[in-house]
Write a protein that holds these residues in place. Structure first.
Motif, PDB file in Angstrom:
ATOM      1  N   SER A  66       0.795  -1.226   0.000  1.00  0.00           N
ATOM      2  CA  SER A  66       0.000   0.000   0.000  1.00  0.00           C
ATOM      3  C   SER A  66       0.829   1.277   0.000  1.00  0.00           C
ATOM      4  CB  SER A  66      -0.931   0.005   1.222  1.00  0.00           C
ATOM      5  OG  SER A  66      -0.165  -0.073   2.417  1.00  0.00           O
ATOM      6  N   SER A  67       2.147   1.171  -0.008  1.00  0.00           N
ATOM      7  CA  SER A  67       2.961   2.380   0.040  1.00  0.00           C
ATOM      8  C   SER A  67       4.293   2.141  -0.655  1.00  0.00           C
ATOM      9  CB  SER A  67       3.199   2.814   1.492  1.00  0.00           C
ATOM     10  OG  SER A  67       3.955   1.830   2.172  1.00  0.00           O
ATOM     11  N   THR A  68       4.941   3.232  -0.983  1.00  0.00           N
ATOM     12  CA  THR A  68       6.264   3.151  -1.587  1.00  0.00           C
ATOM     13  C   THR A  68       7.331   3.113  -0.501  1.00  0.00           C
ATOM     14  OG1 THR A  68       6.387   5.563  -1.726  1.00  0.00           O
ATOM     15  CG2 THR A  68       5.481   4.393  -3.634  1.00  0.00           C
ATOM     16  N   GLY A  69       8.533   2.771  -0.876  1.00  0.00           N
ATOM     17  CA  GLY A  69       9.627   2.785   0.086  1.00  0.00           C
ATOM     18  C   GLY A  69       9.901   4.196   0.569  1.00  0.00           C
ATOM     19  N   ARG A  70      10.459   4.318   1.765  1.00  0.00           N
ATOM     20  CA  ARG A  70      10.690   5.657   2.319  1.00  0.00           C
ATOM     21  C   ARG A  70      11.876   5.631   3.269  1.00  0.00           C
ATOM     22  NH1 ARG A  70       6.512   3.344   5.171  1.00  0.00           N
ATOM     23  NH2 ARG A  70       6.652   3.430   7.465  1.00  0.00           N
ATOM     24  N   PHE A  71      12.507   6.796   3.414  1.00  0.00           N
ATOM     25  CA  PHE A  71      13.589   6.992   4.370  1.00  0.00           C
ATOM     26  C   PHE A  71      13.033   7.613   5.648  1.00  0.00           C
ATOM     27  CE2 PHE A  71      16.111   6.717   0.504  1.00  0.00           C
ATOM     28  CZ  PHE A  71      17.221   5.993   0.933  1.00  0.00           C
ATOM     29  N   ASN A  72      13.567   7.207   6.776  1.00  0.00           N
ATOM     30  CA  ASN A  72      13.221   7.803   8.062  1.00  0.00           C
ATOM     31  C   ASN A  72      14.503   8.276   8.749  1.00  0.00           C
ATOM     32  OD1 ASN A  72      10.446   7.321   7.929  1.00  0.00           O
ATOM     33  ND2 ASN A  72      10.669   5.256   8.755  1.00  0.00           N
ATOM     34  N   PHE A  73      14.458   9.480   9.320  1.00  0.00           N
ATOM     35  CA  PHE A  73      15.585  10.012  10.078  1.00  0.00           C
ATOM     36  C   PHE A  73      15.095  10.412  11.451  1.00  0.00           C
ATOM     37  CE2 PHE A  73      18.053  13.649  11.624  1.00  0.00           C
ATOM     38  CZ  PHE A  73      19.302  13.041  11.717  1.00  0.00           C
ATOM     39  N   SER A  74      15.829  10.043  12.489  1.00  0.00           N
ATOM     40  CA  SER A  74      15.434  10.389  13.848  1.00  0.00           C
ATOM     41  C   SER A  74      16.666  10.718  14.682  1.00  0.00           C
ATOM     42  CB  SER A  74      14.663   9.233  14.502  1.00  0.00           C
ATOM     43  OG  SER A  74      15.491   8.091  14.638  1.00  0.00           O
ATOM     44  N   PHE A  75      16.470  11.573  15.679  1.00  0.00           N
ATOM     45  CA  PHE A  75      17.545  11.850  16.626  1.00  0.00           C
ATOM     46  C   PHE A  75      16.928  12.249  17.964  1.00  0.00           C
ATOM     47  CE2 PHE A  75      16.556  16.016  15.005  1.00  0.00           C
ATOM     48  CZ  PHE A  75      16.715  16.866  16.084  1.00  0.00           C
ATOM     49  N   THR A  76      17.626  11.954  19.028  1.00  0.00           N
ATOM     50  CA  THR A  76      17.183  12.324  20.368  1.00  0.00           C
ATOM     51  C   THR A  76      18.380  12.790  21.182  1.00  0.00           C
ATOM     52  OG1 THR A  76      17.468  10.083  21.247  1.00  0.00           O
ATOM     53  CG2 THR A  76      15.297  10.646  20.368  1.00  0.00           C
ATOM     54  N   VAL A  77      18.119  13.713  22.088  1.00  0.00           N
ATOM     55  CA  VAL A  77      19.101  14.166  23.070  1.00  0.00           C
ATOM     56  C   VAL A  77      18.373  14.206  24.404  1.00  0.00           C
ATOM     57  CG1 VAL A  77      20.628  16.012  23.811  1.00  0.00           C
ATOM     58  CG2 VAL A  77      20.372  15.528  21.366  1.00  0.00           C
ATOM     59  N   GLY A  78      18.936  13.590  25.416  1.00  0.00           N
ATOM     60  CA  GLY A  78      18.212  13.544  26.672  1.00  0.00           C
ATOM     61  C   GLY A  78      19.082  13.299  27.882  1.00  0.00           C
ATOM     62  N   TYR A  79      18.418  13.329  29.012  1.00  0.00           N
ATOM     63  CA  TYR A  79      19.051  13.102  30.303  1.00  0.00           C
ATOM     64  C   TYR A  79      18.360  11.914  30.955  1.00  0.00           C
ATOM     65  CZ  TYR A  79      20.061  13.828  35.276  1.00  0.00           C
ATOM     66  OH  TYR A  79      20.438  13.655  36.586  1.00  0.00           O
ATOM     67  N   VAL A  80      19.130  10.963  31.433  1.00  0.00           N
ATOM     68  CA  VAL A  80      18.588   9.764  32.056  1.00  0.00           C
ATOM     69  C   VAL A  80      18.850   9.802  33.556  1.00  0.00           C
ATOM     70  CG1 VAL A  80      18.725   7.248  32.167  1.00  0.00           C
ATOM     71  CG2 VAL A  80      18.941   8.404  29.964  1.00  0.00           C
ATOM     72  N   GLN A  81      17.802   9.580  34.347  1.00  0.00           N
ATOM     73  CA  GLN A  81      17.928   9.553  35.794  1.00  0.00           C
ATOM     74  C   GLN A  81      17.250   8.292  36.323  1.00  0.00           C
ATOM     75  OE1 GLN A  81      19.489  11.760  38.105  1.00  0.00           O
ATOM     76  NE2 GLN A  81      19.082   9.994  39.423  1.00  0.00           N
ATOM     77  N   TYR A  82      18.022   7.376  36.884  1.00  0.00           N
ATOM     78  CA  TYR A  82      17.458   6.194  37.517  1.00  0.00           C
ATOM     79  C   TYR A  82      17.005   6.566  38.932  1.00  0.00           C
ATOM     80  CZ  TYR A  82      19.827   3.597  33.805  1.00  0.00           C
ATOM     81  OH  TYR A  82      20.254   3.138  32.598  1.00  0.00           O
TER      82      TYR A  82
END
Length: 208
Positions: free
Chosen positions: A190-206
Motif C-alpha cells: 500500500s505504500s512506496t519505500g521511504r527513508f526515516n531520520f530520527s535523533f534524540t538528546v536527553g538526560y537519564v535519571q534512575y
C-alpha cells in the motif's frame, strides 16, 4: 543466560524500545531472552461550532525478544560488537470515537501480530571512563502476520539502517545521552519505500 567476563547490569536496563542508558561494555558472548510489555494511550479533541469530536485510543501488547551478542575488544578504546535478534510481537488497539452533534459513537478494536529478524554490527569507542560512542548498521526483516480479520497482510519488508549513539556518565544513577539514526523501509503493498531520520538528546535519571 549471560556468557561474559563481566556485565554492567545498571547500564543495560531495558524499556519498551530497547536499551536505556549507557551502552553496555563487556567482552564475550551473551544469549538473552527479554519479554517487553507496553501500553500507549492517546486522547484528542476537535471542537467546532456545531460538534465536539473526541478520539480516545489505547494500545497494549507484548514483545518477546531472543537475542545474541558477541563483543570483542580491538584495543583499550575500541570494541567490535556483532548482534542478532528474533522478535515476536502481539498488540491490541482499542479506539473510541464520539461526536456530540449528532451523537455518534464508534468503537473499534484491532489486533495484530508480527515477527521480525534483525542483525548487524557496530564499533564502540570508549575514550575514557565516562564517555562512550557507538556507531554501526543493522538490517531488519519484518512481516505482519495477522490482523483482526485473520488475513495475512503485506509482504516481507526490509529495513536497513545506520546509527550513532553517545553517552556521558555523570554518576551511577544519571547520564546524558543522544542518538541519531537513518533507515530505509522497503515498498509494501500500500505504500512506496521511504527513508526515516530520527535523533534524540536527553538526560537519564534512575530512581533506584
Amino acid at each position: 543466560m549471560v556468557i561474559a567476563n563481566s556485565f554492567n547490569y545498571l547500564s543495560d536496563r531495558v524499556m519498551k524500545d530497547g536499551v536505556l542508558g549507557q551502552p553496555a561494555r563487556f567482552s564475550g558472548k551473551q544469549l538473552y531472552v527479554r519479554l517487553l510489555p507496553g501500553i500507549t494511550t492517546n486522547n484528542t479533541t476537535n471542537k467546532t461550532d456545531t460538534s465536539n469530536l473526541k478520539n480516545t485510543s489505547m494500545g497494549y501488547g507484548v514483545n518477546a525478544v531472543f537475542g545474541y551478542e558477541d563483543r570483542k575488544p580491538v584495543s583499550m578504546k575500541l570494541q567490535v560488537n556483532k548482534f542478532a535478534s528474533l522478535n515476536f510481537g502481539y498488540n491490541i488497539n482499542k479506539q473510541d470515537i464520539t461526536n456530540t452533534n449528532p451523537v455518534v459513537k464508534t468503537l473499534q478494536k484491532n489486533t495484530s501480530s508480527a515477527v521480525s529478524l534483525s542483525g548487524g554490527m557496530s564499533i564502540g569507542y570508549y575514550p575514557n571512563s565516562r564517555t562512550s560512542v557507538q556507531g554501526g548498521g543493522t538490517l531488519g526483516i519484518y512481516k505482519l502476520l495477522k490482523i483482526s480479520s485473520g488475513q495475512s497482510t503485506g509482504p516481507v519488508m526490509f529495513a536497513p539502517s545506520v546509527f550513532i549513539n553517545g553517552n556521558y556518565f555523570l554518576n551511577y544513577f544519571s547520564r546524558v545521552r543522544g542518538n541519531a539514526a537513518i533507515s530505509y523501509i522497503s515498498k509494501s503493498n500500500s505504500s512506496t519505500g521511504r527513508f526515516n531520520f530520527s535523533f534524540t538528546v536527553g538526560y537519564v535519571q534512575y530512581i533506584f
